[in-house]
Design an enzyme around this catalytic site. Structure first.
Site, PDB file in Angstrom:
ATOM      1  N   ASN A   1       7.820  -5.145  -6.864  1.00 11.76           N
ATOM      2  CA  ASN A   1       6.397  -5.205  -6.541  1.00 11.76           C
ATOM      3  C   ASN A   1       6.016  -3.942  -5.783  1.00 11.76           C
ATOM      4  O   ASN A   1       6.120  -3.892  -4.561  1.00 11.76           O
ATOM      5  CB  ASN A   1       6.069  -6.445  -5.702  1.00 11.76           C
ATOM      6  CG  ASN A   1       4.676  -6.380  -5.115  1.00 11.76           C
ATOM      7  OD1 ASN A   1       3.790  -5.729  -5.662  1.00 11.76           O
ATOM      8  ND2 ASN A   1       4.470  -7.025  -3.978  1.00 11.76           N
TER       9      ASN A   1
ATOM     10  N   GLN B   1      10.597   3.631   0.534  1.00 11.40           N
ATOM     11  CA  GLN B   1       9.704   4.780   0.470  1.00 11.40           C
ATOM     12  C   GLN B   1       9.603   5.481   1.823  1.00 11.40           C
ATOM     13  O   GLN B   1       9.611   6.718   1.903  1.00 11.40           O
ATOM     14  CB  GLN B   1       8.327   4.325  -0.012  1.00 11.40           C
ATOM     15  CG  GLN B   1       8.338   3.746  -1.420  1.00 11.40           C
ATOM     16  CD  GLN B   1       7.080   2.968  -1.756  1.00 11.40           C
ATOM     17  OE1 GLN B   1       6.135   2.931  -0.966  1.00 11.40           O
ATOM     18  NE2 GLN B   1       7.052   2.351  -2.923  1.00 11.40           N
TER      19      GLN B   1
ATOM     20  N   GLY C   1       0.752  -1.238   0.000  1.00 11.13           N
ATOM     21  CA  GLY C   1       0.000   0.000   0.000  1.00 11.13           C
ATOM     22  C   GLY C   1       0.786   1.295   0.000  1.00 11.13           C
ATOM     23  O   GLY C   1       1.960   1.365  -0.364  1.00 11.13           O
TER      24      GLY C   1
ATOM     25  N   CYS D   1      11.895  -1.634  -0.785  1.00 15.72           N
ATOM     26  CA  CYS D   1      10.522  -1.444  -1.281  1.00 15.72           C
ATOM     27  C   CYS D   1       9.756  -0.422  -0.416  1.00 15.72           C
ATOM     28  O   CYS D   1      10.074   0.752  -0.436  1.00 15.72           O
ATOM     29  CB  CYS D   1       9.803  -2.784  -1.371  1.00 15.72           C
ATOM     30  SG  CYS D   1       8.401  -2.754  -2.505  1.00 15.72           S
ATOM     31  N   LEU D   2       8.756  -0.845   0.365  1.00 15.45           N
ATOM     32  CA  LEU D   2       8.053   0.103   1.232  1.00 15.45           C
ATOM     33  C   LEU D   2       9.040   0.731   2.211  1.00 15.45           C
ATOM     34  O   LEU D   2       8.928   1.921   2.536  1.00 15.45           O
ATOM     35  CB  LEU D   2       6.929  -0.597   1.992  1.00 15.45           C
ATOM     36  CG  LEU D   2       6.086   0.297   2.905  1.00 15.45           C
ATOM     37  CD1 LEU D   2       5.317   1.343   2.106  1.00 15.45           C
ATOM     38  CD2 LEU D   2       5.119  -0.525   3.747  1.00 15.45           C
TER      39      LEU D   2
ATOM     40  N   GLU E   1      16.419  -9.845  -2.678  1.00 14.33           N
ATOM     41  CA  GLU E   1      16.299 -11.251  -2.260  1.00 14.33           C
ATOM     42  C   GLU E   1      15.608 -12.094  -3.327  1.00 14.33           C
ATOM     43  O   GLU E   1      15.518 -13.324  -3.189  1.00 14.33           O
ATOM     44  CB  GLU E   1      15.513 -11.338  -0.950  1.00 14.33           C
ATOM     45  CG  GLU E   1      14.005 -11.335  -1.065  1.00 14.33           C
ATOM     46  CD  GLU E   1      13.400  -9.985  -1.414  1.00 14.33           C
ATOM     47  OE1 GLU E   1      12.183  -9.927  -1.655  1.00 14.33           O
ATOM     48  OE2 GLU E   1      14.141  -8.980  -1.453  1.00 14.33           O
TER      49      GLU E   1
ATOM     50  N   HIS F   1      13.646  -5.681  -5.033  1.00 10.16           N
ATOM     51  CA  HIS F   1      13.827  -6.787  -4.093  1.00 10.16           C
ATOM     52  C   HIS F   1      15.113  -7.559  -4.382  1.00 10.16           C
ATOM     53  O   HIS F   1      15.126  -8.461  -5.239  1.00 10.16           O
ATOM     54  CB  HIS F   1      12.631  -7.742  -4.152  1.00 10.16           C
ATOM     55  CG  HIS F   1      11.405  -7.200  -3.515  1.00 10.16           C
ATOM     56  ND1 HIS F   1      10.989  -7.581  -2.257  1.00 10.16           N
ATOM     57  CD2 HIS F   1      10.499  -6.282  -3.941  1.00 10.16           C
ATOM     58  CE1 HIS F   1       9.886  -6.935  -1.942  1.00 10.16           C
ATOM     59  NE2 HIS F   1       9.564  -6.139  -2.952  1.00 10.16           N
TER      60      HIS F   1
END
Length: 380
Positions: free
Chosen positions: A306, A268, A239, A264-265, A350, A348
């Site tokens: 993603n 951000q 989200g 990722c998040l 990983e 990512h």
């Protein structure tokens, strides 16, 4: 049994029910990975989303208990062109349909996924609904229009762990499974914030000598500091990052005190904590084939991604340097703080699923912790 996927803009697709019977809403997105559907299903970052796979046949190597990234699937719904009822793989223990039924994931197959993806790329990701109960398109379109958007919502609180735990699972070996590293000596102690963390991130850190304690997303910076870690990891998650004020505040308090690595998040949130802003992408980056340029090494890496939001480069202040950029659309893929030991990437490293080109980032985190422990604050 008939099933329908309807979008808020009035577009709809008629197909066959797959997995659990029922009705679900979510943001309809697409993933371009050819393999890795089980890891995608169990990635908590997909919470609140209906995921469409662009590869035409999904499920052909089945499902096994090892290739999961969390305790259960977290996405809202699943869309495929064709599911494979008779998988062929020595590790397979069940087919995709059975797994989706057991996991109570409402899904649909038999629709023109190519047309759906082209539509999303044209008009953008939007709220949709899958139903095998109500198959009236007009009714479903109205429900999709009334369903909440993911923008402005805190989805992390729905996926984060309820209490802290330690992870000692190492990397997977053919014929042996995942290693148990609980008896080894760990030179580094890492606190990992669980915003929707994937297990393969923990495995990679463990394999490089990190004793990991995973903590809930709202754990205070003061509590983290009391644990005396050598580093803090900010995980992926679902989200919109903007509403997560508690996470942003904690990151600000930790900056300059402990080395930080975000994915990722987490990337951000670190960007916002240092003064930046984020914005919603038209249809996001989801797949295992995104080209990224690492400015420092002057190398291109193919990455697994993603995310539906991105960091606004123009919002970053002079204390933050962009380190990576997406070669498809020039969006920010990585940053480094210039006065504190902190860096992050949008993608990512990983993999799981995806290429391993970016594994060096875990080693960069280890190097940063090592130098900081030695009071050498040189650039990692």
């Amino acid at each position: 049994m008939k099933a329908v996927l309807a979008l808020a803009d009035g577009k709809y697709f008629i197909g066959k029910a797959l997995g659990a019977m029922g009705e679900v809403t979510g943001e309809v997105v697409f993933n371009t990975s050819m393999t890795g559907y089980q890891e995608i299903l169990t990635d908590p970052s997909y919470y609140g989303e209906i995921v469409t796979m662009t590869y035409p046949q999904i499920g052909n190597y089945g499902i096994n208990p090892e290739d999961v990234e969390s305790d259960r699937p977290f996405l809202s719904g699943f869309v495929v062109k064709e599911s494979c009822p008779f998988p062929s793989n020595f590790r397979s223990e069940m087919n995709l349909d059975t797994y989706l039924k057991d996991s109570n994931i409402v899904s649909i197959e038999g629709i023109d996924t190519r047309a759906l993806v082209r539509h999303i790329r044209t008009v953008g990701a939007q709220t949709g609904i899958i139903s095998s109960i109500d198959t009236d398109p007009d009714s479903l379109i109205e429900k999709a229009r009334k369903a909440p958007s993911i923008v402005g919502r805190d989805l992390v609180e729905e996926v984060t762990c309820s209490e802290s735990y330690q992870s000692f699972e190492g990397l997977w070996l053919l014929g042996e499974g995942y290693t148990d590293d609980s008896q080894r000596q760990f030179p580094y102690k890492v606190i990992a914030y669980d915003f929707g963390i994937k297990r393969n991130i923990l495995r990679n850190l463990t394999a490089l000598g990190c004793e990991i304690t995973v903590v809930p997303a709202a754990t205070s910076a003061e509590d983290v500091i009391k644990m005396n870690p050598d580093g803090v990891f900010l995980s992926n998650g679902p989200g919109d990052p903007e509403p997560l004020h508690y996470a942003q505040d904690n990151i600000r308090k930790l900056l300059g005190k402990i080395p930080i690595f975000g994915i990722c998040l987490g990337h951000q949130l670190l960007s916002i904590a240092t003064g930046g802003r984020t914005y919603k992408l038209k249809f996001g980056h989801r797949g295992g084939n995104q080209p990224v340029l690492d400015y420092k090494r002057q190398r291109v890496e193919i990455t697994s991604q993603n995310h539906g939001f991105a960091v606004d480069e123009n919002s970053l202040n002079d204390n933050v340097r962009v380190t990576h950029i997406n070669l498809n659309d020039n969006t920010v893929e990585g940053i480094q703080h210039l006065s504190a030991p902190a860096f992050s990437v949008q993608y990512h490293p990983e993999a799981s699923p995806g290429p391993h080109d970016a594994h060096y980032l875990f080693e960069r985190f280890i190097k940063m912790m090592k130098e900081y422990k030695g009071d050498d604050h040189a650039e990692a």
